[in-house]
Design a protein around this motif. Structure first.
Motif, PDB file in Angstrom:
ATOM      1  N   THR A 121     -75.127  12.399 105.384  1.00  0.00           N
ATOM      2  CA  THR A 121     -75.482  12.017 106.745  1.00  0.00           C
ATOM      3  C   THR A 121     -74.646  10.832 107.199  1.00  0.00           C
ATOM      4  O   THR A 121     -74.048  10.840 108.284  1.00  0.00           O
ATOM      5  CB  THR A 121     -76.990  11.679 106.832  1.00  0.00           C
ATOM      6  OG1 THR A 121     -77.746  12.818 106.412  1.00  0.00           O
ATOM      7  CG2 THR A 121     -77.389  11.282 108.237  1.00  0.00           C
ATOM      8  N   HIS A 122     -74.596   9.799 106.349  1.00  0.00           N
ATOM      9  CA  HIS A 122     -73.860   8.590 106.706  1.00  0.00           C
ATOM     10  C   HIS A 122     -72.375   8.872 106.893  1.00  0.00           C
ATOM     11  O   HIS A 122     -71.764   8.433 107.872  1.00  0.00           O
ATOM     12  CB  HIS A 122     -74.080   7.516 105.630  1.00  0.00           C
ATOM     13  CG  HIS A 122     -73.498   6.210 105.988  1.00  0.00           C
ATOM     14  ND1 HIS A 122     -72.691   5.490 105.136  1.00  0.00           N
ATOM     15  CD2 HIS A 122     -73.574   5.468 107.122  1.00  0.00           C
ATOM     16  CE1 HIS A 122     -72.311   4.374 105.722  1.00  0.00           C
ATOM     17  NE2 HIS A 122     -72.834   4.339 106.928  1.00  0.00           N
TER      18      HIS A 122
ATOM     19  N   GLN B 262     -67.386   9.658 110.004  1.00  0.00           N
ATOM     20  CA  GLN B 262     -66.243  10.487 110.372  1.00  0.00           C
ATOM     21  C   GLN B 262     -66.315  10.923 111.838  1.00  0.00           C
ATOM     22  O   GLN B 262     -65.297  10.945 112.524  1.00  0.00           O
ATOM     23  CB  GLN B 262     -66.139  11.707 109.441  1.00  0.00           C
ATOM     24  CG  GLN B 262     -65.767  11.341 108.016  1.00  0.00           C
ATOM     25  CD  GLN B 262     -64.478  10.545 107.944  1.00  0.00           C
ATOM     26  OE1 GLN B 262     -63.453  10.920 108.513  1.00  0.00           O
ATOM     27  NE2 GLN B 262     -64.533   9.419 107.248  1.00  0.00           N
ATOM     28  N   ALA B 263     -67.512  11.238 112.311  1.00  0.00           N
ATOM     29  CA  ALA B 263     -67.653  11.604 113.737  1.00  0.00           C
ATOM     30  C   ALA B 263     -67.239  10.433 114.618  1.00  0.00           C
ATOM     31  O   ALA B 263     -66.552  10.621 115.630  1.00  0.00           O
ATOM     32  CB  ALA B 263     -69.096  12.027 114.030  1.00  0.00           C
TER      33      ALA B 263
ATOM     34  N   GLU C 124     -78.922  16.437 111.013  1.00  0.00           N
ATOM     35  CA  GLU C 124     -79.909  16.501 109.932  1.00  0.00           C
ATOM     36  C   GLU C 124     -79.253  17.220 108.764  1.00  0.00           C
ATOM     37  O   GLU C 124     -78.445  18.126 108.964  1.00  0.00           O
ATOM     38  CB  GLU C 124     -81.151  17.264 110.398  1.00  0.00           C
ATOM     39  CG  GLU C 124     -82.306  17.182 109.455  1.00  0.00           C
ATOM     40  CD  GLU C 124     -83.579  17.787 110.031  1.00  0.00           C
ATOM     41  OE1 GLU C 124     -84.388  18.273 109.223  1.00  0.00           O
ATOM     42  OE2 GLU C 124     -83.759  17.784 111.261  1.00  0.00           O
ATOM     43  N   VAL C 125     -79.588  16.799 107.551  1.00  0.00           N
ATOM     44  CA  VAL C 125     -79.039  17.425 106.348  1.00  0.00           C
ATOM     45  C   VAL C 125     -80.199  17.891 105.487  1.00  0.00           C
ATOM     46  O   VAL C 125     -81.179  17.167 105.301  1.00  0.00           O
ATOM     47  CB  VAL C 125     -78.151  16.439 105.553  1.00  0.00           C
ATOM     48  CG1 VAL C 125     -77.603  17.100 104.297  1.00  0.00           C
ATOM     49  CG2 VAL C 125     -77.009  15.921 106.412  1.00  0.00           C
TER      50      VAL C 125
ATOM     51  N   CYS D 193     -66.837  11.924 101.131  1.00  0.00           N
ATOM     52  CA  CYS D 193     -68.217  11.561 100.801  1.00  0.00           C
ATOM     53  C   CYS D 193     -68.315  11.142  99.328  1.00  0.00           C
ATOM     54  O   CYS D 193     -68.092  11.958  98.429  1.00  0.00           O
ATOM     55  CB  CYS D 193     -69.157  12.731 101.084  1.00  0.00           C
ATOM     56  SG  CYS D 193     -70.885  12.340 100.731  1.00  0.00           S
ATOM     57  N   PRO D 194     -68.623   9.871  99.040  1.00  0.00           N
ATOM     58  CA  PRO D 194     -68.606   9.394  97.656  1.00  0.00           C
ATOM     59  C   PRO D 194     -69.582  10.115  96.727  1.00  0.00           C
ATOM     60  O   PRO D 194     -69.210  10.472  95.607  1.00  0.00           O
ATOM     61  CB  PRO D 194     -68.974   7.916  97.754  1.00  0.00           C
ATOM     62  CG  PRO D 194     -68.959   7.553  99.184  1.00  0.00           C
ATOM     63  CD  PRO D 194     -68.953   8.811  99.986  1.00  0.00           C
ATOM     64  N   ILE D 195     -70.805  10.337  97.151  1.00  0.00           N
ATOM     65  CA  ILE D 195     -71.788  10.954  96.260  1.00  0.00           C
ATOM     66  C   ILE D 195     -71.499  12.443  96.085  1.00  0.00           C
ATOM     67  O   ILE D 195     -71.594  12.972  94.973  1.00  0.00           O
ATOM     68  CB  ILE D 195     -73.229  10.701  96.761  1.00  0.00           C
ATOM     69  CG1 ILE D 195     -73.523   9.196  96.817  1.00  0.00           C
ATOM     70  CG2 ILE D 195     -74.243  11.414  95.869  1.00  0.00           C
ATOM     71  CD1 ILE D 195     -73.360   8.435  95.504  1.00  0.00           C
ATOM     72  N   LEU D 196     -71.104  13.121  97.139  1.00  0.00           N
ATOM     73  CA  LEU D 196     -70.711  14.526  97.012  1.00  0.00           C
ATOM     74  C   LEU D 196     -69.574  14.652  96.003  1.00  0.00           C
ATOM     75  O   LEU D 196     -69.615  15.500  95.104  1.00  0.00           O
ATOM     76  CB  LEU D 196     -70.287  15.092  98.367  1.00  0.00           C
ATOM     77  CG  LEU D 196     -69.777  16.535  98.347  1.00  0.00           C
ATOM     78  CD1 LEU D 196     -70.888  17.500  97.936  1.00  0.00           C
ATOM     79  CD2 LEU D 196     -69.208  16.916  99.709  1.00  0.00           C
ATOM     80  N   ASN D 197     -68.577  13.791  96.114  1.00  0.00           N
ATOM     81  CA  ASN D 197     -67.436  13.868  95.213  1.00  0.00           C
ATOM     82  C   ASN D 197     -67.784  13.415  93.798  1.00  0.00           C
ATOM     83  O   ASN D 197     -67.224  13.921  92.834  1.00  0.00           O
ATOM     84  CB  ASN D 197     -66.243  13.105  95.795  1.00  0.00           C
ATOM     85  CG  ASN D 197     -65.599  13.921  96.887  1.00  0.00           C
ATOM     86  OD1 ASN D 197     -64.941  14.906  96.626  1.00  0.00           O
ATOM     87  ND2 ASN D 197     -65.840  13.538  98.130  1.00  0.00           N
ATOM     88  N   LEU D 198     -68.722  12.488  93.650  1.00  0.00           N
ATOM     89  CA  LEU D 198     -69.185  12.099  92.312  1.00  0.00           C
ATOM     90  C   LEU D 198     -69.823  13.305  91.625  1.00  0.00           C
ATOM     91  O   LEU D 198     -69.580  13.565  90.451  1.00  0.00           O
ATOM     92  CB  LEU D 198     -70.199  10.957  92.403  1.00  0.00           C
ATOM     93  CG  LEU D 198     -70.914  10.593  91.094  1.00  0.00           C
ATOM     94  CD1 LEU D 198     -69.927  10.044  90.076  1.00  0.00           C
ATOM     95  CD2 LEU D 198     -72.021   9.600  91.360  1.00  0.00           C
ATOM     96  N   LEU D 199     -70.652  14.049  92.364  1.00  0.00           N
ATOM     97  CA  LEU D 199     -71.320  15.205  91.772  1.00  0.00           C
ATOM     98  C   LEU D 199     -70.352  16.356  91.505  1.00  0.00           C
ATOM     99  O   LEU D 199     -70.494  17.076  90.525  1.00  0.00           O
ATOM    100  CB  LEU D 199     -72.464  15.668  92.671  1.00  0.00           C
ATOM    101  CG  LEU D 199     -73.612  14.664  92.801  1.00  0.00           C
ATOM    102  CD1 LEU D 199     -74.601  15.103  93.863  1.00  0.00           C
ATOM    103  CD2 LEU D 199     -74.302  14.444  91.472  1.00  0.00           C
ATOM    104  N   LYS D 200     -69.363  16.512  92.370  1.00  0.00           N
ATOM    105  CA  LYS D 200     -68.377  17.577  92.169  1.00  0.00           C
ATOM    106  C   LYS D 200     -67.380  17.230  91.054  1.00  0.00           C
ATOM    107  O   LYS D 200     -66.887  18.115  90.382  1.00  0.00           O
ATOM    108  CB  LYS D 200     -67.583  17.810  93.459  1.00  0.00           C
ATOM    109  CG  LYS D 200     -68.301  18.583  94.515  1.00  0.00           C
ATOM    110  CD  LYS D 200     -67.370  18.713  95.713  1.00  0.00           C
ATOM    111  CE  LYS D 200     -67.740  19.811  96.641  1.00  0.00           C
ATOM    112  NZ  LYS D 200     -66.774  19.922  97.750  1.00  0.00           N
ATOM    113  N   ASN D 201     -67.074  15.959  90.918  1.00  0.00           N
ATOM    114  CA  ASN D 201     -66.067  15.488  89.963  1.00  0.00           C
ATOM    115  C   ASN D 201     -66.677  14.401  89.074  1.00  0.00           C
ATOM    116  O   ASN D 201     -66.358  13.229  89.228  1.00  0.00           O
ATOM    117  CB  ASN D 201     -64.853  14.900  90.704  1.00  0.00           C
ATOM    118  CG  ASN D 201     -64.309  15.860  91.739  1.00  0.00           C
ATOM    119  OD1 ASN D 201     -63.854  16.933  91.417  1.00  0.00           O
ATOM    120  ND2 ASN D 201     -64.400  15.480  93.008  1.00  0.00           N
ATOM    121  N   PRO D 202     -67.564  14.791  88.187  1.00  0.00           N
ATOM    122  CA  PRO D 202     -68.256  13.760  87.395  1.00  0.00           C
ATOM    123  C   PRO D 202     -67.299  12.916  86.571  1.00  0.00           C
ATOM    124  O   PRO D 202     -66.194  13.349  86.252  1.00  0.00           O
ATOM    125  CB  PRO D 202     -69.201  14.556  86.501  1.00  0.00           C
ATOM    126  CG  PRO D 202     -68.836  15.978  86.651  1.00  0.00           C
ATOM    127  CD  PRO D 202     -67.934  16.131  87.823  1.00  0.00           C
TER     128      PRO D 202
END
Length: 183
Positions: free
Chosen positions: A85-86, A91-92, A103-104, A155-164
């Motif tokens: 969301t943030h 980016q927007a 909303e997510v 997105c830091p958390i998205l990328n953390l989860l995708k690229n542990p």
């Protein structure tokens, strides 16, 4: 009444100012972050402290909890949703994309038999994680697709989860009885 569109103007100004600061002072762009968690007696509730904030995590009643807060896996999904969301708002604002509402929704699966006999191949962590961005906007589908592409890129958390990454841990063990003897 303030709207999300008005907020995006503020967000853009703040983001550009912060970006300029980090470019002039790259050493200030590195920010150590920390969370501390303590299990509370009798209830086992986990008290998460981050800066001056507190979040409570608990188990449901069927797992010796009191359901006083979300479980850790639920918090993880919430953290991903909050970050998405943030970053979408950031980016927007930077791309000057108008959004009326955002909303997510995050979903995943947690299998409580994971790792047990017959379920050795089932992940012990939340998996099949999916998210949906619900964006109301007058912008074109192509513009919103570009926004989504930028969000997924940064997105830091998205990328953390995708690229542990490798996580290091250590145990600091004290023995109360031996400490009392020394006292």
């Amino acid at each position: 009444m303030s709207t999300l569109k008005e907020y995006l103007v503020q967000k853009r100004e703040a983001g550009l100012k912060l970006q300029e600061h980090y470019e002039k002072h790259p050493e200030s762009a590195v920010e150590p972050i920390k969370a501390r968690v303590k299990a509370k007696g009798r209830s086992g509730v986990r008290e998460i402290r981050i800066r001056d904030f507190q979040i409570i995590s608990d188990s449901p009643e069927n797992f010796a909890g009191y359901s006083l807060g979300p479980t850790s896996p639920e918090i993880q999904l919430g953290v991903l949703g909050s970050c998405l969301t943030h970053i979408t708002l950031i980016q927007a604002s930077l791309l000057q994309i108008s959004i009326d509402s955002l909303e997510v929704e995050i979903t995943g699966i947690q299998n409580h038999l994971a790792g047990k006999e017959g379920f050795e191949d089932v992940p012990i962590y939340p998996h099949n994680i999916r998210y949906k961005l619900f964006i109301q906007s007058e912008e074109s589908p192509e513009t919103i697709a570009k926004l989504h592409e930028e969000v997924e890129k940064v997105c830091p958390i998205l990328n953390l989860l995708k690229n542990p990454q490798q996580i290091e841990g250590e145990v600091i063990h004290t023995n109360q009885s031996s400490e009392k003897i020394r006292a």
